[in-house]
Design an enzyme around this catalytic site. Sequence first.
Site, PDB file in Angstrom:
ATOM      1  N   GLU A 225      -2.780 -15.299   6.645  1.00 49.66           N
ATOM      2  CA  GLU A 225      -2.978 -15.585   6.523  1.00 49.66           C
ATOM      3  C   GLU A 225      -4.303 -17.024   5.720  1.00 49.66           C
ATOM      4  OE1 GLU A 225      -1.217 -18.366   9.483  1.00 49.66           O
ATOM      5  OE2 GLU A 225       0.962 -18.528   9.129  1.00 49.66           O
TER       6      GLU A 225
ATOM      7  N   HIS B 147       2.097   8.943  -6.517  1.00 45.62           N
ATOM      8  CA  HIS B 147       0.794   8.797  -4.977  1.00 45.62           C
ATOM      9  C   HIS B 147      -0.900   9.647  -5.031  1.00 45.62           C
ATOM     10  CE1 HIS B 147       1.144   7.783  -1.203  1.00 45.62           C
ATOM     11  NE2 HIS B 147      -0.395   7.349  -1.157  1.00 45.62           N
TER      12      HIS B 147
ATOM     13  N   LYS C 106      -3.782  -4.888   4.097  1.00 45.88           N
ATOM     14  CA  LYS C 106      -2.899  -5.051   5.335  1.00 45.88           C
ATOM     15  C   LYS C 106      -3.519  -5.390   6.438  1.00 45.88           C
ATOM     16  CE  LYS C 106      -2.368  -2.099   9.511  1.00 45.88           C
ATOM     17  NZ  LYS C 106      -3.287  -1.877   9.998  1.00 45.88           N
ATOM     18  N   SER C 107      -1.877  -6.339   6.938  1.00 43.41           N
ATOM     19  CA  SER C 107      -2.955  -6.207   8.311  1.00 43.41           C
ATOM     20  C   SER C 107      -1.336  -6.925   9.304  1.00 43.41           C
ATOM     21  CB  SER C 107      -3.543  -7.848   8.805  1.00 43.41           C
ATOM     22  OG  SER C 107      -3.395  -8.246  10.233  1.00 43.41           O
TER      23      SER C 107
ATOM     24  N   ASN D 220      -4.980   7.130  -7.590  1.00 42.80           N
ATOM     25  CA  ASN D 220      -6.037   8.067  -7.503  1.00 42.80           C
ATOM     26  C   ASN D 220      -6.496   8.469  -8.695  1.00 42.80           C
ATOM     27  OD1 ASN D 220      -6.373   7.069  -4.420  1.00 42.80           O
ATOM     28  ND2 ASN D 220      -4.134   7.924  -4.164  1.00 42.80           N
TER      29      ASN D 220
ATOM     30  N   TRP E  26      -6.944  -0.724  -4.096  1.00 48.11           N
ATOM     31  CA  TRP E  26      -6.215  -0.085  -2.312  1.00 48.11           C
ATOM     32  C   TRP E  26      -7.332  -0.155  -1.602  1.00 48.11           C
ATOM     33  CZ3 TRP E  26      -8.312   4.240  -0.100  1.00 48.11           C
ATOM     34  CH2 TRP E  26      -8.812   5.267   0.106  1.00 48.11           C
TER      35      TRP E  26
ATOM     36  N   ASP F  13       3.373  -3.662  -0.950  1.00 47.09           N
ATOM     37  CA  ASP F  13       3.383  -2.070  -1.610  1.00 47.09           C
ATOM     38  C   ASP F  13       3.814  -1.241  -0.054  1.00 47.09           C
ATOM     39  OD1 ASP F  13       0.930  -0.417  -3.530  1.00 47.09           O
ATOM     40  OD2 ASP F  13       1.267   0.256  -1.509  1.00 47.09           O
TER      41      ASP F  13
ATOM     42  N   ARG G 114      -4.459 -13.195  10.422  1.00 43.27           N
ATOM     43  CA  ARG G 114      -5.318 -12.675   8.837  1.00 43.27           C
ATOM     44  C   ARG G 114      -4.126 -12.599   7.999  1.00 43.27           C
ATOM     45  NH1 ARG G 114      -7.513  -7.328  12.204  1.00 43.27           N
ATOM     46  NH2 ARG G 114      -9.198  -8.270  13.981  1.00 43.27           N
TER      47      ARG G 114
ATOM     48  N   ASN H  20      -5.803 -13.872   5.045  1.00 38.20           N
ATOM     49  CA  ASN H  20      -6.026 -13.451   2.976  1.00 38.20           C
ATOM     50  C   ASN H  20      -5.646 -13.877   2.439  1.00 38.20           C
ATOM     51  OD1 ASN H  20      -7.697 -11.355   5.359  1.00 38.20           O
ATOM     52  ND2 ASN H  20      -6.076  -9.986   4.931  1.00 38.20           N
TER      53      ASN H  20
ATOM     54  N   GLN I 209      -3.599   2.820  -8.986  1.00 37.51           N
ATOM     55  CA  GLN I 209      -4.254   1.890  -7.940  1.00 37.51           C
ATOM     56  C   GLN I 209      -5.459   3.209  -6.853  1.00 37.51           C
ATOM     57  OE1 GLN I 209      -2.077   2.203  -3.433  1.00 37.51           O
ATOM     58  NE2 GLN I 209      -1.477   0.588  -4.827  1.00 37.51           N
TER      59      GLN I 209
ATOM     60  N   LYS J 211       5.819   4.624  -4.081  1.00 36.78           N
ATOM     61  CA  LYS J 211       4.863   6.059  -4.861  1.00 36.78           C
ATOM     62  C   LYS J 211       5.617   7.031  -3.790  1.00 36.78           C
ATOM     63  CE  LYS J 211       1.096   2.998  -3.469  1.00 36.78           C
ATOM     64  NZ  LYS J 211       1.091   2.188  -2.066  1.00 36.78           N
TER      65      LYS J 211
HETATM   66  P1  NDP Z   1      -7.533  -2.898   4.077  1.00 35.07           P
HETATM   67  O1  NDP Z   1      -8.855  -2.107   3.554  1.00 35.07           O
HETATM   68  O2  NDP Z   1      -6.370  -3.722   3.622  1.00 35.07           O
HETATM   69  O3  NDP Z   1      -7.853  -2.484   5.446  1.00 35.07           O
HETATM   70  C1  NDP Z   1      -7.162  -3.077   6.371  1.00 35.07           C
HETATM   71  C2  NDP Z   1      -7.330  -3.324   7.603  1.00 35.07           C
HETATM   72  O4  NDP Z   1      -8.643  -4.348   8.178  1.00 35.07           O
HETATM   73  C3  NDP Z   1      -6.561  -2.686   8.861  1.00 35.07           C
HETATM   74  O5  NDP Z   1      -7.148  -2.257  10.126  1.00 35.07           O
HETATM   75  C4  NDP Z   1      -6.365  -4.191   9.295  1.00 35.07           C
HETATM   76  O6  NDP Z   1      -6.422  -4.532  10.918  1.00 35.07           O
HETATM   77  C5  NDP Z   1      -7.691  -4.968   9.216  1.00 35.07           C
HETATM   78  N1  NDP Z   1      -7.567  -6.471   8.144  1.00 35.07           N
HETATM   79  C6  NDP Z   1      -6.664  -7.251   7.586  1.00 35.07           C
HETATM   80  N2  NDP Z   1      -7.194  -8.429   7.682  1.00 35.07           N
HETATM   81  C7  NDP Z   1      -8.310  -8.376   8.545  1.00 35.07           C
HETATM   82  C8  NDP Z   1      -8.518  -9.448   8.221  1.00 35.07           C
HETATM   83  N3  NDP Z   1      -9.020 -10.729   7.983  1.00 35.07           N
HETATM   84  N4  NDP Z   1     -10.591  -9.356   9.485  1.00 35.07           N
HETATM   85  C9  NDP Z   1     -10.558  -8.975  10.254  1.00 35.07           C
HETATM   86  N5  NDP Z   1      -9.964  -7.352   9.108  1.00 35.07           N
HETATM   87  C10 NDP Z   1      -8.470  -7.631   9.185  1.00 35.07           C
HETATM   88  O7  NDP Z   1      -6.796  -1.192   4.323  1.00 35.07           O
HETATM   89  P2  NDP Z   1      -5.484  -0.083   3.993  1.00 35.07           P
HETATM   90  O8  NDP Z   1      -6.289   1.688   3.743  1.00 35.07           O
HETATM   91  O9  NDP Z   1      -4.939  -0.987   4.469  1.00 35.07           O
HETATM   92  O10 NDP Z   1      -5.311  -0.051   1.977  1.00 35.07           O
HETATM   93  C11 NDP Z   1      -4.421  -2.172   1.342  1.00 35.07           C
HETATM   94  C12 NDP Z   1      -3.215  -0.825   1.309  1.00 35.07           C
HETATM   95  O11 NDP Z   1      -3.618   0.152  -0.223  1.00 35.07           O
HETATM   96  C13 NDP Z   1      -2.746   0.030   2.110  1.00 35.07           C
HETATM   97  O12 NDP Z   1      -1.605  -1.075   3.180  1.00 35.07           O
HETATM   98  C14 NDP Z   1      -1.733   0.207   0.966  1.00 35.07           C
HETATM   99  O13 NDP Z   1      -0.534  -0.441   1.082  1.00 35.07           O
HETATM  100  C15 NDP Z   1      -2.907   0.980  -0.348  1.00 35.07           C
HETATM  101  N6  NDP Z   1      -2.998   1.845   0.021  1.00 35.07           N
HETATM  102  C16 NDP Z   1      -3.320   2.648  -1.025  1.00 35.07           C
HETATM  103  C17 NDP Z   1      -3.599   4.246  -1.132  1.00 35.07           C
HETATM  104  C18 NDP Z   1      -3.138   5.514  -2.046  1.00 35.07           C
HETATM  105  O14 NDP Z   1      -4.014   6.521  -2.011  1.00 35.07           O
HETATM  106  N7  NDP Z   1      -2.508   4.879  -2.998  1.00 35.07           N
HETATM  107  C19 NDP Z   1      -4.784   4.750   0.535  1.00 35.07           C
HETATM  108  C20 NDP Z   1      -4.957   3.414   1.032  1.00 35.07           C
HETATM  109  C21 NDP Z   1      -4.398   2.238   0.613  1.00 35.07           C
HETATM  110  P3  NDP Z   1      -4.980  -5.008  11.236  1.00 35.07           P
HETATM  111  O15 NDP Z   1      -4.178  -5.067  10.602  1.00 35.07           O
HETATM  112  O16 NDP Z   1      -5.352  -5.206  13.000  1.00 35.07           O
HETATM  113  O17 NDP Z   1      -5.700  -6.680  10.657  1.00 35.07           O
END
Ligand code: NDP
Length: 281
Positions: free
Chosen positions: A234, A107, A226-227, A136, A183, A44, A232, A236, A157, A74
């Site tokens: 793996e 978006h 996202k990570s 949204n 998201w 995504d 992480r 998730n 989403q 998007k």
């Molecule tokens: P998430 O809820 O996926 O959280 C991501 C955060 O959590 C990062 O800081 C990551 O750090 C951390 N993280 C991930 N896995 C772990 C784990 N197992 N343990 C501890 N920390 C963890 O937030 P996002 O906002 O990234 O949402 C996911 C996706 O949704 C986005 O990447 C995007 O594709 C989409 N999105 C869409 C939006 C929209 O308006 N349509 C708005 C926001 C997001 P690290 O990377 O350092 O591991």
Amino acid sequence: MQNVTLNNGVKMPVLGFGVYQIPDHAQCRRAVADALEVGYRLIDTAAAYFNEEAVGAAIRESGIPREELFLTTKLWIQDQGYEQARRAFQASLDRLGTDYLDLYLIHQPFGDYYGSWRAMEELYEAGKIRAIGVCNFYPDRLADLCLNVRVTPAVNQVETHPFFQQRKARATMEEFGVQIESWGPLAEGAVFQNEMLKAMAERYGRTAAQLVLRWNIQRNVVVIPKSVRRERMEENFSVFDFTISDADMEAIAALDLGRSRIIDHFSADTAKWLNGHRIHD
Ligand code: NDP
């Protein structure tokens, strides 16, 4: 991988990989390469994330056949409107290095999204996009869109996690046959501060991340955590070999605040800020 079936029959993985806030080309390319190796097949991205080229490069280098992937991007507000949306779509395809998308999403619910939607309907009917949807869109806007278009959105989403569960928004989506996709499934990190979730996860021998991802999947919500860290990714991804009990599903349901702590889509300031965010000249 478990799939959901969209309102047009297209199958979509219930778990994918999000790449928001990874604008650095090399880092995003590495992250997507790792995610594909771990087993993720839904990626995504968005024009506004400035990483479509990195996503495309990682996909090409993986050697995975394009038809095994589910690629989402998007359309940003600056590109809303019939002509602009057609141009922005082609620009996204060029950056991704593909000739079709699995899912193309509006978006944000701002600007001339009806014009964009007409362009997206045509691209969908021409076979350039397998499913079209939005992000949204809260109940009023989603119902209005569904009532005034030929092709009903396949996906909406929206921010969805234990603290913002989208019950009302989901009821409207179900009424119109729109699949919910989460998201921020980890509440962008806030789930890790919650003692109740941590204790429950421990009882299952799991992490809080696994617990809340599993919780959404059990509710038939598509998740895209996202990570940038492979371990992480793996963690998730390992959420298909346990089941949360009905009682614990209800205990998590009780955490709902019914609103976002990340962004308020109903405020004029948000509309002004997002409308002012430009992603190209
Ligand atoms: P998430 O809820 O996926 O959280 C991501 C955060 O959590 C990062 O800081 C990551 O750090 C951390 N993280 C991930 N896995 C772990 C784990 N197992 N343990 C501890 N920390 C963890 O937030 P996002 O906002 O990234 O949402 C996911 C996706 O949704 C986005 O990447 C995007 O594709 C989409 N999105 C869409 C939006 C929209 O308006 N349509 C708005 C926001 C997001 P690290 O990377 O350092 O591991």
